[in-house]
Design a protein around this motif. Structure first.
Motif, PDB file in Angstrom:
ATOM      1  N   ILE A  40       0.836  -1.203   0.000  1.00 36.18           N
ATOM      2  CA  ILE A  40       0.000   0.000   0.000  1.00 36.18           C
ATOM      3  C   ILE A  40       0.871   1.253   0.000  1.00 36.18           C
ATOM      4  O   ILE A  40       0.643   2.188  -0.775  1.00 36.18           O
ATOM      5  CB  ILE A  40      -0.962  -0.018   1.210  1.00 36.18           C
ATOM      6  CG1 ILE A  40      -1.969  -1.159   1.002  1.00 36.18           C
ATOM      7  CG2 ILE A  40      -1.670   1.329   1.380  1.00 36.18           C
ATOM      8  CD1 ILE A  40      -2.875  -1.398   2.175  1.00 36.18           C
ATOM      9  N   ASP A  41       1.922   1.238   0.833  1.00 34.53           N
ATOM     10  CA  ASP A  41       2.856   2.383   0.859  1.00 34.53           C
ATOM     11  C   ASP A  41       3.505   2.572  -0.506  1.00 34.53           C
ATOM     12  O   ASP A  41       3.597   3.688  -1.010  1.00 34.53           O
ATOM     13  CB  ASP A  41       3.955   2.154   1.905  1.00 34.53           C
ATOM     14  CG  ASP A  41       3.380   2.016   3.305  1.00 34.53           C
ATOM     15  OD1 ASP A  41       2.308   2.616   3.553  1.00 34.53           O
ATOM     16  OD2 ASP A  41       3.976   1.310   4.137  1.00 34.53           O
ATOM     17  N   LEU A  42       3.954   1.468  -1.097  1.00 38.66           N
ATOM     18  CA  LEU A  42       4.618   1.572  -2.389  1.00 38.66           C
ATOM     19  C   LEU A  42       3.627   2.055  -3.458  1.00 38.66           C
ATOM     20  O   LEU A  42       3.956   2.887  -4.296  1.00 38.66           O
ATOM     21  CB  LEU A  42       5.222   0.218  -2.788  1.00 38.66           C
ATOM     22  CG  LEU A  42       6.225   0.275  -3.935  1.00 38.66           C
ATOM     23  CD1 LEU A  42       7.445   1.092  -3.549  1.00 38.66           C
ATOM     24  CD2 LEU A  42       6.654  -1.130  -4.362  1.00 38.66           C
ATOM     25  N   GLY A  43       2.399   1.550  -3.369  1.00 42.99           N
ATOM     26  CA  GLY A  43       1.365   1.958  -4.320  1.00 42.99           C
ATOM     27  C   GLY A  43       1.059   3.446  -4.221  1.00 42.99           C
ATOM     28  O   GLY A  43       0.863   4.126  -5.234  1.00 42.99           O
ATOM     29  N   GLU A  44       1.050   3.960  -2.988  1.00 42.09           N
ATOM     30  CA  GLU A  44       0.808   5.398  -2.810  1.00 42.09           C
ATOM     31  C   GLU A  44       1.963   6.215  -3.358  1.00 42.09           C
ATOM     32  O   GLU A  44       1.763   7.274  -3.954  1.00 42.09           O
ATOM     33  CB  GLU A  44       0.557   5.715  -1.330  1.00 42.09           C
ATOM     34  CG  GLU A  44      -0.831   5.261  -0.912  1.00 42.09           C
ATOM     35  CD  GLU A  44      -1.140   5.541   0.549  1.00 42.09           C
ATOM     36  OE1 GLU A  44      -0.244   6.021   1.287  1.00 42.09           O
ATOM     37  OE2 GLU A  44      -2.285   5.273   0.946  1.00 42.09           O
ATOM     38  N   TRP A  45       3.160   5.671  -3.176  1.00 39.82           N
ATOM     39  CA  TRP A  45       4.347   6.348  -3.736  1.00 39.82           C
ATOM     40  C   TRP A  45       4.223   6.419  -5.267  1.00 39.82           C
ATOM     41  O   TRP A  45       4.511   7.450  -5.879  1.00 39.82           O
ATOM     42  CB  TRP A  45       5.631   5.614  -3.317  1.00 39.82           C
ATOM     43  CG  TRP A  45       6.841   6.238  -3.939  1.00 39.82           C
ATOM     44  CD1 TRP A  45       7.568   7.289  -3.456  1.00 39.82           C
ATOM     45  CD2 TRP A  45       7.423   5.884  -5.206  1.00 39.82           C
ATOM     46  NE1 TRP A  45       8.566   7.610  -4.342  1.00 39.82           N
ATOM     47  CE2 TRP A  45       8.504   6.773  -5.419  1.00 39.82           C
ATOM     48  CE3 TRP A  45       7.137   4.915  -6.178  1.00 39.82           C
ATOM     49  CZ2 TRP A  45       9.308   6.722  -6.567  1.00 39.82           C
ATOM     50  CZ3 TRP A  45       7.926   4.862  -7.318  1.00 39.82           C
ATOM     51  CH2 TRP A  45       9.001   5.748  -7.515  1.00 39.82           C
TER      52      TRP A  45
END
Ligand code: C2E
Ligand code: MG
Ligand code: MG
Ligand code: MG
Length: 292
Positions: free
Chosen positions: A88-93
């Motif tokens: 999720i963090d990577l996707g938001e990035w």
């Protein structure tokens, strides 16, 4: 098969190189660290209309600029975090980086729609659409339909109710969705009816083999038939040769992406590529769809 030639080709990793480093999967900690120290980057691969020559947008594809191992393909690290909250963090990035890149291009006079790939874990995030909306509000110059999402056909199947709700909500805030790698899953007509996507991306495996394998050609044709029946657009992935492009045009598939058109490239290279792209020389001889 004749390879299409083109200037500005950025070939950062090829199959062999990829093969030699395969198996060296990163672990979760290394990926978390890489995100913190900004080692991820996005490359962008153009999508074009082979008939009109228009560049219709680009797809953002993640890479890991590893200090020792060089540029790593997503297959080497995305599977590791597939089911982890880090996805999720990577996707938001990815979304934030793509929107920032769009602002930069726009400031230089280039308005280019960008699609980002969304993993299954991201789709299951309860406040996914709210977060997306907040990010769009933080980039007020980005027009509706400027950002698009690509959802794997196979992850749409995991939870049809959830995914169709997410796709509807995205559409309400002006974000259109595509079904990626279409043909590799088992979508029934009922699935397609429930998913308010605007684009079916025909998986590259079928495009690659359609000239030699009549069954793959039949799959390409039936996906085009499905797209037409449901009023979705269709795009062929993995177009590498002139022959493939010509057959696709004959079948009525105008939208395409692939190494034969352009490889994924760094964001800084995109404006020059768009300026120098001359499709008319390549595909205009072949326009059997114009009958008048
Ligand atoms: P995809 O979304 O189906 O993207 C197409 C993949 O095929 C990309 O590989 C692209 O570089 C490659 N490709 C494009 N044209 C050709 C061609 O003509 N021939 C061949 N052989 N390959 C071509 P890449 O960048 O390694 O990405 C692989 C997959 O990783 C993507 O498939 C997508 O599912 C996933 N992915 C990439 N970036 C992201 C991301 O930011 N988030 C998520 N969740 N997934 C991502
Ligand atoms: Mg994709
Ligand atoms: Mg795909
Ligand atoms: Mg794929």
């Amino acid at each position: 098969q004749a390879k299409l030639s083109g200037k500005n080709r950025y070939c950062f990793f090829d199959a062999e190189q990829d093969q030699s480093i395969r198996g060296h999967h990163a672990n979760l900690e290394q990926i978390r660290r890489a995100l913190t120290v900004s080692e991820f980057i996005l490359h962008y691969q153009p999508k074009v209309n082979m008939r009109t020559g228009a560049v219709i947008g680009v797809e953002a594809l993640i890479r890991w600029q590893h200090p020792e191992r060089g540029l790593l393909a997503p297959a080497l690290f995305l599977p590791v975090i597939e089911d982890h909250p880090l996805a999720i963090d990577l996707g938001e990035w990815v979304i934030e980086t793509a929107l920032t890149q769009m602002d930069v291009w726009r400031a230089g006079g280039l308005n280019l729609p960008v699609s980002v790939n969304i993993g299954a874990r991201q789709l299951r995030q309860t406040n996914f659409v709210e977060c997306l909306r907040a990010r769009l509000l933080a980039h007020p110059d980005i027009v509706p339909n400027g950002l698009g999402l690509e959802v794997l056909e196979t992850s749409a199947q995991e939870d049809l109710n959830r995914v169709s709700t997410v796709i509807d909500a995205c559409r309400e805030i002006g974000v259109l969705c595509a079904l990626d790698d279409f043909g590799t899953g088992y979508s029934s007509l009922t699935y397609l009816k429930r998913l308010a996507v605007s684009l079916l991306k025909i998986d590259q495996s079928f495009v690659r083999d359609m000239l030699d394998d009549p069954e793959d050609l039949a799959i390409v044709e039936s996906v085009l038939g499905l797209a037409a029946a449901f009023r979705h657009q269709a795009l062929a992935e993995g177009v590498e040769s002139l022959e493939q492009g010509e057959i696709l045009l004959q079948l009525g598939c105008e939208l395409a992406q692939g190494y034969g058109i352009a490889r994924p490239m760094p964001g800084e290279a995109v404006p020059d590529w768009v300026r120098s792209w001359h499709p008319d020389r390549i595909w205009s001889q072949q326009q059997p769809l114009d009958r008048d």
